[in-house]
Design a protein around this motif. Sequence first.
Motif, short mmCIF file in Angstrom:
data_model
loop_
_atom_site.label_atom_id
_atom_site.label_comp_id
_atom_site.label_asym_id
_atom_site.label_seq_id
_atom_site.Cartn_x
_atom_site.Cartn_y
_atom_site.Cartn_z
N UNK A 1 0.88 -1.17 0.07
CA UNK A 1 -0.15 -0.05 0.05
C UNK A 1 0.93 1.20 -0.17
N UNK A 2 2.03 1.22 0.79
CA UNK A 2 2.93 2.49 0.82
C UNK A 2 3.55 2.39 -0.46
N UNK A 3 3.98 1.49 -1.21
CA UNK A 3 4.32 1.69 -2.49
C UNK A 3 3.51 2.39 -3.55
N UNK A 4 2.16 1.90 -3.38
CA UNK A 4 1.30 2.37 -4.18
C UNK A 4 0.91 3.80 -4.02
N UNK A 5 1.07 4.34 -2.79
CA UNK A 5 0.95 5.60 -2.17
C UNK A 5 1.96 6.48 -3.09
N UNK A 6 3.23 5.86 -3.00
CA UNK A 6 4.32 6.66 -3.53
C UNK A 6 4.40 6.84 -5.07
N UNK A 7 3.90 5.73 -5.54
CA UNK A 7 3.77 5.61 -7.23
C UNK A 7 2.70 6.42 -7.44
N UNK A 8 1.52 6.60 -6.80
CA UNK A 8 0.52 7.43 -7.05
C UNK A 8 0.83 8.85 -7.18
N UNK A 9 1.47 9.39 -5.90
CA UNK A 9 1.98 10.64 -5.74
C UNK A 9 3.08 11.11 -6.75
N UNK A 10 4.03 10.23 -6.91
CA UNK A 10 5.26 10.64 -7.47
C UNK A 10 5.74 9.95 -8.73
N UNK A 11 5.04 8.92 -9.18
CA UNK A 11 5.31 8.23 -10.38
C UNK A 11 6.40 7.39 -10.06
N UNK A 12 6.97 7.23 -8.83
CA UNK A 12 8.03 6.10 -8.88
C UNK A 12 8.16 5.99 -7.32
N UNK A 13 9.16 5.01 -6.84
CA UNK A 13 9.65 4.69 -5.50
C UNK A 13 10.56 5.82 -5.00
N UNK A 14 10.24 6.86 -4.27
CA UNK A 14 11.19 7.94 -3.81
C UNK A 14 11.98 7.41 -2.58
N UNK A 15 13.06 8.16 -2.26
CA UNK A 15 13.89 7.77 -1.24
C UNK A 15 13.97 9.12 -0.32
N UNK A 16 14.55 8.94 0.70
CA UNK A 16 14.72 10.26 1.75
C UNK A 16 15.40 11.18 1.17
N UNK A 17 16.02 11.05 0.24
CA UNK A 17 17.14 12.03 -0.32
C UNK A 17 16.36 12.97 -1.05
#
Length: 244
Positions: free
Chosen positions: A119-135
């Motif tokens: 679910x977390x991965x889907x949230x990140x992809x929905x918002x940013x179109x990719x898996x982001x990192x803390x940088x």
Amino acid sequence: MAIESKFREDKDLAFLQYADWQDLKMLAETLIKDSSGTEQWTGQLKKTLAKNIDMYKSSEEEAYKNSWKGIAAELQLFGGDTIVNLARRKGVLYEEILHDVAQKVDADFHKGTTPIAEVEEKVLRTLFKRITNLDDMNDIYKTLDEKGLLGLTSLESNPWKTIKNGLGVGSGTGAAGAGASAIFAGIKMIPKFAKANPIVAAATLPLTVKDFSSPAYRVTVPAVCIVAMMRTKYNANSSDYDEF
């Protein structure tokens, strides 16, 4: 009451005790201040951190590692309804917060069957179109701001004081002004038994007040993004613990 005492045992946040302390600090700062640096009403988290930093003067790392329950408790409180939180004295579990955020951003998932990390991965992809990192935090905040998911409702004072001011008792911001008389009229109409029960009252309050008390998405959306990235980093770096 210390903020740690408000922590609800939560299997999906348990990994925070093993997380990098600098990542914990980032999460804590997101709960204390919004992206513009405006301080938010955060219960006792700021005081707890100050106390622990003073206690562990020689190690900021120890201070944050020993604050993980307080940080988690603050997130749980932000994810709950303020009025209901008052009745139960604690917030909600991370799974509920995550699901609320996922629905808020229109991520595709199924409650009860889609694993937390997915679910977390889907949230990140929905918002940013990719898996982001803390940088990527600057870009993350910029995107969330463009999507209207930050700012606007940060509070400079206790929300109960804001509601009180909105009812015309003293001066203040928030619900005060044009909406004060409408809110006051609505609360006057609440049955006495409802006033005695915050949970019942939450369902009968005027929409303006109920919305005010609802989960603070300005905080939970970026916080969930950070927790998601922290979990990915933790799982990638750890072979000693099961995936949370």
